[in-house]
Design an enzyme around this catalytic site. Structure first.
Site, PDB file in Angstrom:
ATOM      1  N   ARG A  81      50.943  96.813 130.778  1.00  0.00           N
ATOM      2  CA  ARG A  81      49.624  96.372 130.307  1.00  0.00           C
ATOM      3  C   ARG A  81      49.501  94.937 130.771  1.00  0.00           C
ATOM      4  O   ARG A  81      49.960  94.018 130.114  1.00  0.00           O
ATOM      5  CB  ARG A  81      49.539  96.446 128.786  1.00  0.00           C
ATOM      6  CG  ARG A  81      49.426  97.851 128.248  1.00  0.00           C
ATOM      7  CD  ARG A  81      48.861  97.839 126.829  1.00  0.00           C
ATOM      8  NE  ARG A  81      48.946  99.151 126.200  1.00  0.00           N
ATOM      9  CZ  ARG A  81      48.061 100.111 126.375  1.00  0.00           C
ATOM     10  NH1 ARG A  81      47.034  99.922 127.165  1.00  0.00           N
ATOM     11  NH2 ARG A  81      48.208 101.261 125.754  1.00  0.00           N
ATOM     12  N   GLY A 114      43.491 103.358 132.741  1.00  0.00           N
ATOM     13  CA  GLY A 114      42.244 103.340 131.975  1.00  0.00           C
ATOM     14  C   GLY A 114      41.380 102.150 132.350  1.00  0.00           C
ATOM     15  O   GLY A 114      41.369 101.705 133.506  1.00  0.00           O
ATOM     16  N   THR A 143      43.427 108.227 130.557  1.00  0.00           N
ATOM     17  CA  THR A 143      43.680 107.609 129.263  1.00  0.00           C
ATOM     18  C   THR A 143      43.418 108.661 128.206  1.00  0.00           C
ATOM     19  O   THR A 143      42.478 109.451 128.338  1.00  0.00           O
ATOM     20  CB  THR A 143      42.806 106.362 128.966  1.00  0.00           C
ATOM     21  OG1 THR A 143      42.825 106.111 127.557  1.00  0.00           O
ATOM     22  CG2 THR A 143      41.356 106.533 129.380  1.00  0.00           C
ATOM     23  N   ASP A 145      42.319 108.025 125.434  1.00  0.00           N
ATOM     24  CA  ASP A 145      41.186 107.568 124.615  1.00  0.00           C
ATOM     25  C   ASP A 145      39.847 108.142 125.065  1.00  0.00           C
ATOM     26  O   ASP A 145      38.893 108.142 124.299  1.00  0.00           O
ATOM     27  CB  ASP A 145      41.110 106.034 124.639  1.00  0.00           C
ATOM     28  CG  ASP A 145      42.376 105.381 124.126  1.00  0.00           C
ATOM     29  OD1 ASP A 145      43.147 106.066 123.435  1.00  0.00           O
ATOM     30  OD2 ASP A 145      42.599 104.196 124.426  1.00  0.00           O
ATOM     31  N   MET A 187      45.074 108.081 117.339  1.00  0.00           N
ATOM     32  CA  MET A 187      44.911 107.002 118.329  1.00  0.00           C
ATOM     33  C   MET A 187      43.513 107.013 118.955  1.00  0.00           C
ATOM     34  O   MET A 187      42.754 107.956 118.769  1.00  0.00           O
ATOM     35  CB  MET A 187      45.938 107.165 119.443  1.00  0.00           C
ATOM     36  CG  MET A 187      47.241 106.463 119.178  1.00  0.00           C
ATOM     37  SD  MET A 187      48.226 106.495 120.687  1.00  0.00           S
ATOM     38  CE  MET A 187      49.571 105.432 120.210  1.00  0.00           C
ATOM     39  N   HIS A 189      42.250 103.575 120.275  1.00  0.00           N
ATOM     40  CA  HIS A 189      41.903 102.166 120.474  1.00  0.00           C
ATOM     41  C   HIS A 189      40.566 101.862 119.800  1.00  0.00           C
ATOM     42  O   HIS A 189      40.440 102.096 118.614  1.00  0.00           O
ATOM     43  CB  HIS A 189      41.901 101.857 121.979  1.00  0.00           C
ATOM     44  CG  HIS A 189      42.025 100.402 122.279  1.00  0.00           C
ATOM     45  ND1 HIS A 189      42.860  99.568 121.602  1.00  0.00           N
ATOM     46  CD2 HIS A 189      41.391  99.621 123.194  1.00  0.00           C
ATOM     47  CE1 HIS A 189      42.753  98.345 122.067  1.00  0.00           C
ATOM     48  NE2 HIS A 189      41.852  98.348 123.037  1.00  0.00           N
ATOM     49  N   ARG A 284      48.574 110.461 100.799  1.00  0.00           N
ATOM     50  CA  ARG A 284      49.685 110.441 101.760  1.00  0.00           C
ATOM     51  C   ARG A 284      49.145 110.183 103.163  1.00  0.00           C
ATOM     52  O   ARG A 284      48.080 110.699 103.523  1.00  0.00           O
ATOM     53  CB  ARG A 284      50.429 111.781 101.758  1.00  0.00           C
ATOM     54  CG  ARG A 284      51.173 112.063 100.481  1.00  0.00           C
ATOM     55  CD  ARG A 284      52.410 111.163 100.355  1.00  0.00           C
ATOM     56  NE  ARG A 284      53.212 111.527  99.213  1.00  0.00           N
ATOM     57  CZ  ARG A 284      53.080 111.019  97.986  1.00  0.00           C
ATOM     58  NH1 ARG A 284      52.144 110.109  97.752  1.00  0.00           N
ATOM     59  NH2 ARG A 284      53.858 111.414  97.003  1.00  0.00           N
TER      60      ARG A 284
END
Ligand code: F6P
Length: 367
Positions: A81, A114, A143, A145, A187, A189, A284
């Protein structure tokens, strides 16, 4: 066939996906078979490997082992990254990249990643043009995402949705034994594509995504109503970037500062504490986390990555550079890198999928 002869570098960057190597294989194999490409180099850890001169000679790899890439999850070359500065502000990295490109006579650069990776492609492409160094750059989008602008989908997304859905399914089967609230943090982002799809597929009762800020009282009301209707448990699929209505009003800087002070590891735990404080319910939390980027890629993603890899190869053969390969209406197309770089594709809160999810009783915590 291209007149420009020279080596090519292939790099992988950003969060890996289950399927990132399948597309890299498509590009590597085509590059190895392309006359104008004299040598195929793999960058260890993306652009960082270029800067540090850590390159593998893919032509020396065993052909059978290369073939295994099709089924190998995670990035075989290693990822990074690393954001390049604007060259007008600091051109140190660009000068180093040019030095390495000259050293190996690199004329082709393929980057698999990405948003930040497409930005890297665009910057390198422009810099090389500005210094008159002929180098063809192509971006290959991956990606989990699915937040890359310009493409209907990114590969890795469907595999991640399958994994998150499986997690919600498993929670479902245990949830029915308890009178509890279960939160599954997904996930994505800054966007909610994975959560939205997995939440619907897994039958979540509440889906919270960054694009639709939530009100905690609306969330607790859903839980109360479900209890009153005799439904003992409630399942919340929560995007890691989900945000409350109150926080969505803050300026970016203020919100960042607030996050830095957060006493919980993530949004799911914060929500759990809020729900427990507001009502007499046990909560939970399950966070599948990086499992969403690993394991075997789903069939859809394998086909998708193969198509995108082949399209990238076709662009080389047709001498078309400065593009990202995209998927639009079921077809692979090319989009200029500068149209894509730095733009995010968010979930449209008005889209049909959200409307349909609301119609079947899923709450987005907003009303
Ligand atoms: O961009 C892919 C992604 O998996 C995001 O969904 C997530 O926020 C991020 O990467 C996690 O990054 P890291 O691997 O650096 O923890």
């Amino acid at each position: 066939m291209s007149e420009l002869r020279g080596a090519c570098i292939i790099g992988q960057s950003g969060g890996p996906t289950a399927v990132i190597n399948a597309s890299a294989l498509g590009v590597i194999r085509t590059a190895l078979d392309t006359d104008c490409i004299t040598r195929v180099l793999g960058a260890a850890n993306g652009i960082q490997g270029v800067l540090e001169d850590r390159l593998y000679d893919m032509g020396q790899e065993d052909a059978g082992e290369l073939e295994l890439l099709r089924y190998t999850p995670s990035s075989a070359l290693g990822s990074c990254r690393y954001k390049l500065a604007e060259p007008s502000q600091d051109d140190t990295d660009y000068r180093r990249i040019l030095e390495i490109f000259r050293k190996y006579d690199v004329r082709y650069f393929f980057y698999n990643g990405g948003n930040d990776s497409m930005d890297t492609c665009n910057k390198i492409s422009k810099y090389m043009q500005s210094v008159g160094y002929a180098c063809r750059v192509i971006g290959v989008p991956k990606t989990i995402d699915n937040d890359l602008w310009g493409t209907d989908m990114t590969f890795g997304f469907q595999s991640a949705v399958d994994i998150a859905t499986d997690t919600i399914d498993r929670i479902h089967t245990t949830a029915s034994s308890h009178s509890r609230v279960f939160i599954i943090e997904v996930m994505g982002h800054k966007v909610g594509h994975v959560t939205l799809h997995a939440g619907i597929a897994g039958g979540a009762d509440v889906i919270l995504i960054p694009e639709i800020p939530y009100d905690i009282n609306v969330v607790t009301d859903v839980i109360k109503k479900r209890s009153a209707a005799g439904k003992t448990f409630t399942i919340l699929a929560v995007a890691e970037g989900a945000i409350s209505k109150e926080d969505a009003k803050l300026k970016k800087k203020q919100y960042k500062a607030k996050l830095a002070q957060r006493k919980y590891p993530s949004i799911a735990y914060e929500l759990a504490a809020e729900i427990e404080e507001k009502m007499d319910k046990e909560v939970r939390v399950t966070v599948p986390g990086h499992t969403q980027r690993g394991g075997s890629p789903c069939a859809y993603d394998r086909v998708f990555a193969t198509r995108v890899g082949a399209k990238a190869a076709e662009l080389i053969l047709n001498e078309e550079y400065g593009y990202m390969v995209a998927m639009r209406n079921g077809e692979t197309v090319k989009i200029p890198l500068e149209e894509v770089a730095g733009k995010l594709k968010y979930v449209d809160p008005q889209c049909g999928l959200i409307q349909e999810a609301r119609m079947i009783g899923i709450s987005f915590g907003d009303k």
